[in-house]
Design a protein around this motif. Structure first.
Motif, PDB file in Angstrom:
ATOM      1  N   LEU A  41       0.894  -1.291  -0.044  1.00 38.61           N
ATOM      2  CA  LEU A  41      -0.061   0.028   0.064  1.00 38.61           C
ATOM      3  C   LEU A  41       0.818   1.300   0.047  1.00 38.61           C
ATOM      4  CD1 LEU A  41      -2.705  -1.094   2.606  1.00 38.61           C
ATOM      5  CD2 LEU A  41      -2.722  -1.023   0.111  1.00 38.61           C
ATOM      6  N   SER A  42       0.169   2.322  -0.361  1.00 40.36           N
ATOM      7  CA  SER A  42       0.985   3.388  -0.569  1.00 40.36           C
ATOM      8  C   SER A  42       1.510   4.260   0.851  1.00 40.36           C
ATOM      9  CB  SER A  42       0.116   4.490  -1.234  1.00 40.36           C
ATOM     10  OG  SER A  42      -0.672   5.180  -0.400  1.00 40.36           O
ATOM     11  N   MET A  43       2.319   4.968   0.801  1.00 42.75           N
ATOM     12  CA  MET A  43       2.695   5.775   1.953  1.00 42.75           C
ATOM     13  C   MET A  43       2.118   7.330   2.021  1.00 42.75           C
ATOM     14  SD  MET A  43       5.121   4.347   3.783  1.00 42.75           S
ATOM     15  CE  MET A  43       6.528   5.821   4.268  1.00 42.75           C
ATOM     16  N   ASP A  44       0.822   7.135   1.494  1.00 39.71           N
ATOM     17  CA  ASP A  44       0.016   8.745   1.742  1.00 39.71           C
ATOM     18  C   ASP A  44       0.227   9.212   3.076  1.00 39.71           C
ATOM     19  OD1 ASP A  44      -0.727   7.968  -0.877  1.00 39.71           O
ATOM     20  OD2 ASP A  44      -2.679   7.461  -0.174  1.00 39.71           O
ATOM     21  N   PHE A  45       0.321   8.469   3.964  1.00 43.41           N
ATOM     22  CA  PHE A  45       0.439   9.307   5.430  1.00 43.41           C
ATOM     23  C   PHE A  45       1.835   9.389   5.706  1.00 43.41           C
ATOM     24  CE2 PHE A  45      -3.919   7.228   4.988  1.00 43.41           C
ATOM     25  CZ  PHE A  45      -4.671   8.195   5.156  1.00 43.41           C
ATOM     26  N   GLY A  46       2.919   8.731   5.006  1.00 46.86           N
ATOM     27  CA  GLY A  46       4.158   8.884   5.535  1.00 46.86           C
ATOM     28  C   GLY A  46       4.512   7.614   6.576  1.00 46.86           C
ATOM     29  N   VAL A  47       3.497   6.466   6.897  1.00 48.68           N
ATOM     30  CA  VAL A  47       4.033   5.712   7.717  1.00 48.68           C
ATOM     31  C   VAL A  47       3.593   4.494   7.063  1.00 48.68           C
ATOM     32  CG1 VAL A  47       3.109   4.619  10.185  1.00 48.68           C
ATOM     33  CG2 VAL A  47       2.993   7.088   9.701  1.00 48.68           C
ATOM     34  N   PRO A  48       4.335   3.330   7.053  1.00 43.73           N
ATOM     35  CA  PRO A  48       3.844   2.116   6.356  1.00 43.73           C
ATOM     36  C   PRO A  48       2.754   1.302   6.895  1.00 43.73           C
ATOM     37  CG  PRO A  48       6.172   2.134   6.704  1.00 43.73           C
ATOM     38  CD  PRO A  48       5.540   3.371   7.591  1.00 43.73           C
ATOM     39  N   HIS A  49       1.982   0.749   5.965  1.00 45.39           N
ATOM     40  CA  HIS A  49       0.852  -0.013   6.585  1.00 45.39           C
ATOM     41  C   HIS A  49       1.122  -1.214   6.944  1.00 45.39           C
ATOM     42  CE1 HIS A  49      -3.464  -1.819   5.792  1.00 45.39           C
ATOM     43  NE2 HIS A  49      -3.519  -0.935   6.527  1.00 45.39           N
ATOM     44  N   ASP A  50       1.438  -1.336   8.438  1.00 45.65           N
ATOM     45  CA  ASP A  50       2.073  -2.759   8.859  1.00 45.65           C
ATOM     46  C   ASP A  50       0.906  -3.452   9.677  1.00 45.65           C
ATOM     47  OD1 ASP A  50       3.934  -4.593   9.932  1.00 45.65           O
ATOM     48  OD2 ASP A  50       4.205  -3.378  11.612  1.00 45.65           O
ATOM     49  N   ILE A  51       0.451  -4.340   9.139  1.00 42.35           N
ATOM     50  CA  ILE A  51      -0.698  -5.100   9.619  1.00 42.35           C
ATOM     51  C   ILE A  51      -0.121  -6.211  10.913  1.00 42.35           C
ATOM     52  CG2 ILE A  51      -2.523  -6.411   9.543  1.00 42.35           C
ATOM     53  CD1 ILE A  51      -3.428  -4.930   6.960  1.00 42.35           C
ATOM     54  N   HIS A  52       0.897  -6.862  10.193  1.00 41.89           N
ATOM     55  CA  HIS A  52       1.382  -8.325  10.609  1.00 41.89           C
ATOM     56  C   HIS A  52       2.689  -8.190  11.426  1.00 41.89           C
ATOM     57  CE1 HIS A  52      -1.765  -9.606   7.561  1.00 41.89           C
ATOM     58  NE2 HIS A  52      -2.240  -9.564   8.899  1.00 41.89           N
ATOM     59  N   SER A  53       3.150  -7.083  11.970  1.00 42.00           N
ATOM     60  CA  SER A  53       4.428  -7.227  12.679  1.00 42.00           C
ATOM     61  C   SER A  53       4.218  -6.371  13.869  1.00 42.00           C
ATOM     62  CB  SER A  53       5.520  -6.963  11.757  1.00 42.00           C
ATOM     63  OG  SER A  53       5.840  -5.456  11.899  1.00 42.00           O
ATOM     64  N   LEU A  54       5.248  -6.241  14.784  1.00 42.46           N
ATOM     65  CA  LEU A  54       5.344  -5.479  15.869  1.00 42.46           C
ATOM     66  C   LEU A  54       6.270  -4.145  15.752  1.00 42.46           C
ATOM     67  CD1 LEU A  54       5.841  -8.186  18.699  1.00 42.46           C
ATOM     68  CD2 LEU A  54       3.716  -7.005  18.120  1.00 42.46           C
ATOM     69  N   GLY A  55       6.560  -4.151  14.369  1.00 42.98           N
ATOM     70  CA  GLY A  55       7.343  -3.100  13.858  1.00 42.98           C
ATOM     71  C   GLY A  55       8.785  -3.194  14.163  1.00 42.98           C
ATOM     72  N   ASN A  56       9.564  -2.265  14.384  1.00 42.15           N
ATOM     73  CA  ASN A  56      10.886  -2.197  14.653  1.00 42.15           C
ATOM     74  C   ASN A  56      11.049  -2.948  16.448  1.00 42.15           C
ATOM     75  OD1 ASN A  56      13.388  -1.329  16.058  1.00 42.15           O
ATOM     76  ND2 ASN A  56      13.811   0.245  14.214  1.00 42.15           N
ATOM     77  N   MET A  57      11.836  -3.899  16.240  1.00 43.64           N
ATOM     78  CA  MET A  57      11.950  -4.745  17.271  1.00 43.64           C
ATOM     79  C   MET A  57      12.719  -4.104  18.501  1.00 43.64           C
ATOM     80  SD  MET A  57       9.727  -7.126  17.172  1.00 43.64           S
ATOM     81  CE  MET A  57      10.019  -8.005  18.717  1.00 43.64           C
ATOM     82  N   ASP A  58      13.804  -3.197  17.993  1.00 50.05           N
ATOM     83  CA  ASP A  58      14.474  -2.553  19.086  1.00 50.05           C
ATOM     84  C   ASP A  58      13.799  -1.564  19.769  1.00 50.05           C
ATOM     85  OD1 ASP A  58      17.001  -3.840  18.232  1.00 50.05           O
ATOM     86  OD2 ASP A  58      17.428  -2.374  17.002  1.00 50.05           O
ATOM     87  N   ILE A  59      12.626  -0.976  19.139  1.00 47.08           N
ATOM     88  CA  ILE A  59      11.693  -0.210  19.893  1.00 47.08           C
ATOM     89  C   ILE A  59      10.980  -1.182  20.497  1.00 47.08           C
ATOM     90  CG2 ILE A  59       9.778   1.454  19.509  1.00 47.08           C
ATOM     91  CD1 ILE A  59      11.175   2.507  16.922  1.00 47.08           C
ATOM     92  N   TRP A  60      10.310  -2.101  20.032  1.00 44.39           N
ATOM     93  CA  TRP A  60       9.338  -2.828  20.862  1.00 44.39           C
ATOM     94  C   TRP A  60      10.003  -3.288  22.310  1.00 44.39           C
ATOM     95  CZ3 TRP A  60       4.209  -3.279  20.041  1.00 44.39           C
ATOM     96  CH2 TRP A  60       3.747  -4.295  20.804  1.00 44.39           C
ATOM     97  N   ARG A  61      11.260  -3.958  22.117  1.00 46.23           N
ATOM     98  CA  ARG A  61      11.878  -4.427  23.460  1.00 46.23           C
ATOM     99  C   ARG A  61      11.995  -3.422  24.507  1.00 46.23           C
ATOM    100  NH1 ARG A  61      14.052  -8.430  19.657  1.00 46.23           N
ATOM    101  NH2 ARG A  61      15.612  -6.756  19.080  1.00 46.23           N
ATOM    102  N   SER A  62      11.867  -2.212  23.890  1.00 46.32           N
ATOM    103  CA  SER A  62      12.431  -1.022  24.716  1.00 46.32           C
ATOM    104  C   SER A  62      11.460  -0.141  25.409  1.00 46.32           C
ATOM    105  CB  SER A  62      13.429   0.144  23.981  1.00 46.32           C
ATOM    106  OG  SER A  62      14.560  -0.658  23.446  1.00 46.32           O
ATOM    107  N   HIS A  63      10.145  -0.488  25.107  1.00 47.78           N
ATOM    108  CA  HIS A  63       8.865   0.000  25.662  1.00 47.78           C
ATOM    109  C   HIS A  63       8.169  -0.700  26.528  1.00 47.78           C
ATOM    110  CE1 HIS A  63       5.751  -2.130  23.087  1.00 47.78           C
ATOM    111  NE2 HIS A  63       4.849  -1.322  23.912  1.00 47.78           N
TER     112      HIS A  63
END
Length: 252
Positions: A108-130
């Motif tokens: 999907l497009s980057m219309d909002f400047g943020v990837p359309h990420d449905i099926h992951s937790l995103g950046n795992m360094d961030i995830w493990r740090s919050h």
């Protein structure tokens, strides 16, 4: 014909309600181990991802700005759009669709400047740090039909406590389905709220978390561990139940 009947299926408050999104995640969500998801270092007291700048998402971030809480967590907020909000500053993390091509971006497009990420937790360094996940659900107003998306299921799969920037009735639904909603850990009631006070209540909770030391937050996470593991296990059972319900709506 007078014999015709209308059935409200799926994301409606009816006897034919089911969570289609929950049936998809076990098949397509990234396969994380427990060790990959655990809180390892308290860098962010909270995490609040937002792609589409819906009004309730923009309003929460404005409250967090006013309360000087953004320095203690990590948020994202998509660019303005006439359908949603054009009166805010976007908060982008520099992510690209390619970062999530294998886990639900769906090209999907980057219309909002943020990837359309449905099926992951995103950046795992961030995830493990919050520590606390602030879920920015799609539907906000309590009188609308309840709609639970992958945003609510992600902290369960990713072993995080959560609060909802969304419909409060989701909490009671989750408890009815056997999930834990962490109210016993919070000195602030973020569940019995209205659309007028929900953002202030969330900020009140963050004030308390941000005043805690990193070691105190880590200890609280350890105290919650059994509930976090329970939610992850319960979600996989729930997803199977929803699949059965989806396939047998008029037969059970």
């Amino acid at each position: 014909s007078s014999d015709l009947q209308t059935y409200l299926l799926g994301n409606f408050d009816s006897q034919y309600q089911f969570s289609f999104i929950a049936t998809l995640l076990p098949r397509y969500f990234a396969n994380y181990s427990i060790e990959q998801c655990k809180l390892q270092q308290v860098r962010y007291r909270f995490l609040n991802y937002n792609r589409k700048p819906r009004t309730h998402r923009v309003e929460l971030i404005e409250v967090l700005k006013q309360r000087k809480l953004l320095a203690h967590g990590l948020v994202s907020l998509g660019r303005g759009d006439p359908t949603y909000s054009n009166s805010h500053d976007a908060i982008l993390l520099g992510e690209q669709p390619e970062d999530y091509a294998g886990t639900g971006n769906w090209n999907l497009s980057m219309d909002f400047g943020v990837p359309h990420d449905i099926h992951s937790l995103g950046n795992m360094d961030i995830w493990r740090s919050h520590f606390l996940n602030i879920v920015s659900e799609t539907v906000f107003l309590p009188w609308d039909p309840m709609f639970i998306t992958e945003k609510t299921w992600k902290p369960m799969l990713g072993l995080r406590p959560f609060v909802l920037n969304g419909q409060p009735k989701i909490y009671s639904y989750l408890r009815d389905q056997g999930f834990r909603t962490f109210e016993q850990y919070w000195p602030v009631d973020v569940q019995n709220v209205t659309e007028q006070n929900i953002h202030g209540r969330i900020a009140d909770l963050l004030d308390i978390l941000c005043a805690m030391s990193a070691a105190e937050v880590q200890d609280l996470y350890t105290e919650m561990w059994a509930d976090l593991l329970h939610n992850r296990t319960r979600f996989l059972q729930y997803a199977e139940e929803q699949q059965h319900r989806y396939c047998n709506l008029f037969h059970d």
